[in-house]
Design a protein around this motif. Sequence first.
Motif, PDB file in Angstrom:
ATOM      1  N   SER A  76      40.606  15.220  25.582  1.00 39.51           N
ATOM      2  CA  SER A  76      41.860  14.495  25.838  1.00 39.51           C
ATOM      3  C   SER A  76      42.517  14.984  27.128  1.00 39.51           C
ATOM      4  O   SER A  76      43.057  14.180  27.896  1.00 39.51           O
ATOM      5  N   LYS A  77      42.462  16.285  27.385  1.00 42.10           N
ATOM      6  CA  LYS A  77      43.036  16.832  28.621  1.00 42.10           C
ATOM      7  C   LYS A  77      42.257  16.371  29.848  1.00 42.10           C
ATOM      8  O   LYS A  77      42.850  16.045  30.880  1.00 42.10           O
ATOM      9  N   PRO A 110      30.512  -0.849   5.928  1.00 41.83           N
ATOM     10  CA  PRO A 110      29.211  -0.539   5.317  1.00 41.83           C
ATOM     11  C   PRO A 110      28.724   0.882   5.605  1.00 41.83           C
ATOM     12  O   PRO A 110      28.015   1.467   4.793  1.00 41.83           O
ATOM     13  N   SER A 111      29.115   1.452   6.733  1.00 39.95           N
ATOM     14  CA  SER A 111      28.666   2.807   7.077  1.00 39.95           C
ATOM     15  C   SER A 111      29.307   3.875   6.182  1.00 39.95           C
ATOM     16  O   SER A 111      28.744   4.953   6.029  1.00 39.95           O
ATOM     17  N   LYS A 112      30.466   3.576   5.624  1.00 42.37           N
ATOM     18  CA  LYS A 112      31.190   4.509   4.736  1.00 42.37           C
ATOM     19  C   LYS A 112      31.284   5.917   5.330  1.00 42.37           C
ATOM     20  O   LYS A 112      31.034   6.918   4.678  1.00 42.37           O
ATOM     21  N   TRP A 113      31.682   5.972   6.592  1.00 46.16           N
ATOM     22  CA  TRP A 113      31.787   7.244   7.294  1.00 46.16           C
ATOM     23  C   TRP A 113      32.779   8.190   6.631  1.00 46.16           C
ATOM     24  O   TRP A 113      33.812   7.752   6.122  1.00 46.16           O
ATOM     25  N   PRO A 114      32.518   9.487   6.723  1.00 41.09           N
ATOM     26  CA  PRO A 114      33.553  10.454   6.358  1.00 41.09           C
ATOM     27  C   PRO A 114      34.651  10.421   7.430  1.00 41.09           C
ATOM     28  O   PRO A 114      34.427   9.929   8.545  1.00 41.09           O
ATOM     29  N   ILE A 115      35.788  10.962   7.134  1.00 36.97           N
ATOM     30  CA  ILE A 115      36.940  10.897   8.037  1.00 36.97           C
ATOM     31  C   ILE A 115      36.634  11.519   9.402  1.00 36.97           C
ATOM     32  O   ILE A 115      37.061  10.989  10.432  1.00 36.97           O
ATOM     33  N   TRP A 116      35.889  12.615   9.449  1.00 36.08           N
ATOM     34  CA  TRP A 116      35.633  13.265  10.735  1.00 36.08           C
ATOM     35  C   TRP A 116      34.957  12.313  11.714  1.00 36.08           C
ATOM     36  O   TRP A 116      35.227  12.373  12.920  1.00 36.08           O
ATOM     37  N   LYS A 117      34.080  11.434  11.221  1.00 32.82           N
ATOM     38  CA  LYS A 117      33.401  10.503  12.128  1.00 32.82           C
ATOM     39  C   LYS A 117      34.380   9.472  12.688  1.00 32.82           C
ATOM     40  O   LYS A 117      34.286   9.087  13.852  1.00 32.82           O
ATOM     41  N   TRP A 118      35.309   9.019  11.854  1.00 24.39           N
ATOM     42  CA  TRP A 118      36.345   8.097  12.335  1.00 24.39           C
ATOM     43  C   TRP A 118      37.178   8.784  13.418  1.00 24.39           C
ATOM     44  O   TRP A 118      37.535   8.161  14.425  1.00 24.39           O
ATOM     45  N   ILE A 119      37.478  10.042  13.191  1.00 24.61           N
ATOM     46  CA  ILE A 119      38.264  10.792  14.169  1.00 24.61           C
ATOM     47  C   ILE A 119      37.476  10.927  15.470  1.00 24.61           C
ATOM     48  O   ILE A 119      37.997  10.634  16.552  1.00 24.61           O
ATOM     49  N   HIS A 120      36.225  11.331  15.375  1.00 30.56           N
ATOM     50  CA  HIS A 120      35.399  11.496  16.580  1.00 30.56           C
ATOM     51  C   HIS A 120      35.272  10.183  17.353  1.00 30.56           C
ATOM     52  O   HIS A 120      35.462  10.155  18.573  1.00 30.56           O
ATOM     53  N   ASN A 135      37.092   7.727  17.568  1.00 28.63           N
ATOM     54  CA  ASN A 135      38.340   7.201  18.130  1.00 28.63           C
ATOM     55  C   ASN A 135      39.097   8.224  18.973  1.00 28.63           C
ATOM     56  O   ASN A 135      40.220   7.954  19.402  1.00 28.63           O
ATOM     57  N   THR A 136      38.476   9.368  19.223  1.00 28.44           N
ATOM     58  CA  THR A 136      39.088  10.354  20.124  1.00 28.44           C
ATOM     59  C   THR A 136      38.039  10.810  21.138  1.00 28.44           C
ATOM     60  O   THR A 136      37.999  10.294  22.243  1.00 28.44           O
ATOM     61  N   VAL A 137      37.215  11.735  20.759  1.00 24.81           N
ATOM     62  CA  VAL A 137      36.250  12.341  21.680  1.00 24.81           C
ATOM     63  C   VAL A 137      35.385  11.286  22.367  1.00 24.81           C
ATOM     64  O   VAL A 137      35.257  11.288  23.599  1.00 24.81           O
ATOM     65  N   ALA A 138      34.806  10.388  21.603  1.00 19.49           N
ATOM     66  CA  ALA A 138      33.899   9.387  22.193  1.00 19.49           C
ATOM     67  C   ALA A 138      34.595   8.515  23.242  1.00 19.49           C
ATOM     68  O   ALA A 138      34.111   8.412  24.379  1.00 19.49           O
ATOM     69  N   PRO A 139      35.734   7.875  22.927  1.00 17.83           N
ATOM     70  CA  PRO A 139      36.365   7.062  23.966  1.00 17.83           C
ATOM     71  C   PRO A 139      37.018   7.893  25.073  1.00 17.83           C
ATOM     72  O   PRO A 139      37.082   7.435  26.209  1.00 17.83           O
ATOM     73  N   PHE A 140      37.480   9.103  24.768  1.00 17.18           N
ATOM     74  CA  PHE A 140      38.034   9.926  25.836  1.00 17.18           C
ATOM     75  C   PHE A 140      36.961  10.178  26.893  1.00 17.18           C
ATOM     76  O   PHE A 140      37.245  10.171  28.086  1.00 17.18           O
TER      77      PHE A 140
END
Length: 171
Positions: free
Chosen positions: A18-19, A138-148, A150-155
Motif C-alpha cells: 500500500s505504501k 463458487p470458489s468459497k475462499w477463506p477471508i485471507w484470500k479476499w483480503i489479498h 483486494n489489497t496486495v494484488a491490486p496494489f
Amino acid sequence: MQEYKTKEELIEEIEKTSKLFIAEFDDITESDKDKLLEGVDRTPAQMLAYQLGWLNLIMSWDKDELSGKEVITPAPNYKWNKLGGLYNSFYEQYEAYTLYELKNLYKDLVSTFIEWTNNFSKDELYGQGIRRWAASTPSKWPIWKWIHINTVAPFKSFRTKIRKWKKLNAQ
C-alpha cells in the motif's frame, strides 16, 4: 496466488504494497488526476477510487453480516461477471475529491482495513465458510484470500498501471 503463513505476514504485505502504491501518486499534479491516457484504462483518480471502493465494500460485507443483514456480493444490482458498473459507482462516489484528499482517504482507509484484518482470529482468517459473504462465490475462499485479492494484488497491479500512466503522460 501469494500465500501467507500468518496474519502478521499478510498485514506486513498490505502495509508494504500500500505504501509503494500510494507513493506513486506523489508527483502527479492535481490538474492531471482525471487525465485518461490511451493505453491505461483508468485515470489516477479512478485508480484510487477503485481501491477505496473495494476496501470499503469488503468491510461493509462483514459489518452487514455480523449485524444480521443479508449480504449481496458483489453489491446489490451488480453481478460478478459485469463489474464495470460497480467500478463506475466507485469513480462517481469519489469524483469530487482532490488528489490530495483521495490520497489521505486511501492512507486512512488502509489503516482501518489493517485494523479490521487484525481483529480476525487465525480460524476466522484461514477457515472456509466462516463468513457467508466469503463463501458466496463458487470458489468459497477463506477471508485471507479476499483480503489479498483486494489489497496486495491490486496494489501491485495498479502500481504498474500508474507507472505506465506517468510514463505516457511525460511523453
